[in-house]
Design an enzyme around this catalytic site. Sequence first.
Site, PDB file in Angstrom:
ATOM      1  N   MET A 204       3.287  -1.432   9.807  1.00  0.00           N
ATOM      2  CA  MET A 204       3.221  -0.188   9.031  1.00  0.00           C
ATOM      3  C   MET A 204       4.147  -0.304   7.826  1.00  0.00           C
ATOM      4  SD  MET A 204       1.213   2.182  10.490  1.00  0.00           S
ATOM      5  CE  MET A 204       0.249   1.972  12.004  1.00  0.00           C
ATOM      6  N   HIS A 205       3.634   0.076   6.637  1.00  0.00           N
ATOM      7  CA  HIS A 205       4.494   0.021   5.458  1.00  0.00           C
ATOM      8  C   HIS A 205       4.118   1.021   4.372  1.00  0.00           C
ATOM      9  CE1 HIS A 205       1.054  -2.273   3.966  1.00  0.00           C
ATOM     10  NE2 HIS A 205       1.493  -2.015   2.758  1.00  0.00           N
ATOM     11  N   ARG A 206       2.994   1.732   4.513  1.00  0.00           N
ATOM     12  CA  ARG A 206       2.567   2.613   3.431  1.00  0.00           C
ATOM     13  C   ARG A 206       3.470   3.837   3.329  1.00  0.00           C
ATOM     14  NH1 ARG A 206      -1.708   1.074   0.725  1.00  0.00           N
ATOM     15  NH2 ARG A 206      -3.052  -0.500   1.688  1.00  0.00           N
ATOM     16  N   ASP A 283      -1.638  -0.149   8.792  1.00  0.00           N
ATOM     17  CA  ASP A 283      -2.068   0.677   7.666  1.00  0.00           C
ATOM     18  C   ASP A 283      -2.356  -0.195   6.451  1.00  0.00           C
ATOM     19  OD1 ASP A 283       0.497  -0.019   6.915  1.00  0.00           O
ATOM     20  OD2 ASP A 283       1.273   2.022   6.814  1.00  0.00           O
TER      21      ASP A 283
END
Length: 377
Positions: A204-206, A283
Amino acid sequence: MKVLSIVGARPNFAKVAPVHRAFLTYPGIQSKIVHTGQHYDAAMSDVFFDQLDLPQPDYCLNIGTATATQQTADILLKFEPILNREQPDWVLVVGDVTSTFACALAAAQNGVRVAHVEAGLRSGDNGMPEERNRILTDALSNLLFVTEQAGVDNLLREGMAAHEIHFVGNVLIDSLVQYRQKANDLNPIRALGLLPEQYVLITMHRPSNVDTEAGLRRLLTLVETVANLRPVLFPVHPRTRASLHKFGLNAQLETMANVQLLEPQGYLEFLNLMEHAAVVITDSGGIQEETTYLQVPCLTFRESTERPVTIGLGTNELIPDLNPETVKGRVVEILAGRMKIGCIPPLWDGKAAGRIAKLLYDTEMHREDTKNHREKP
């Protein structure tokens, strides 16, 4: 002809590498690489040059961390002198990161033609910085290289000229095809003490998922919920790690049972972790494509995707309510064998870079022929 290919952030390297190699098969193409430095640490940048057999870049802009606006301004100021010095025929940009748009803008303002690889993708969510980058880059480009039919449809609907649009396939898959065996030989799963298809891989990084305390708490609930079902591998993106520290949530994640936190992985290591996961929860845009090719179940923790072919033909599923319990339900079903069966999309065959190089070369030769014909007395 001379082409400057732009890399800047982690997703760019695996896309530029096969195109650069394809350019080198043409004696008439001089290919140079410009690294903006948008991702500047070794884990997010240097390792990709090594593992993807990319030469060291001809230019490094060293823009470093900053807001997207600051990065864009810095790239414009630092890239323009390179354009003036090199006088390229084309600037080739890939994907949808800040470096992609900024270099396309600098090139267009200096009268240099732009080729956009991965053009036409649209999520419909203009709140995403990547969506704005995609739209603006396509508007500035002279050649539009598309990965899936939806991209062609989007560009035509937006009024782009049909002769500028080319459905060539997916260069990200070119790298996957070339390096898949090398990744398997590396076999990082064994070093982690895991068995194939017995773990869940989460990334996850958004900003919508990790930049707020509410988003991070939802992510931690998701990780803990899934870890009750299977061991979890979680390579932590620098952006995510910074937010965890900002909101004081890092200790909660670090003490979770059945969760292995990893540093950002190299291209080969992550490819192997993806291929042998029971399910991938992400994501990321590119991971949706890679899991589709690998035929690995993928649950995308987003409300929309710019890569609809991964839903229509592939193994990807959206979790639009961003609910950890929804994810848990689907993971339980997948582990029980009730997974989505997908197929590999058209032209995702490992040969997209060759098509791009030929089209760019043929376009330039046609332009030269036309110019010479007009100049004849």
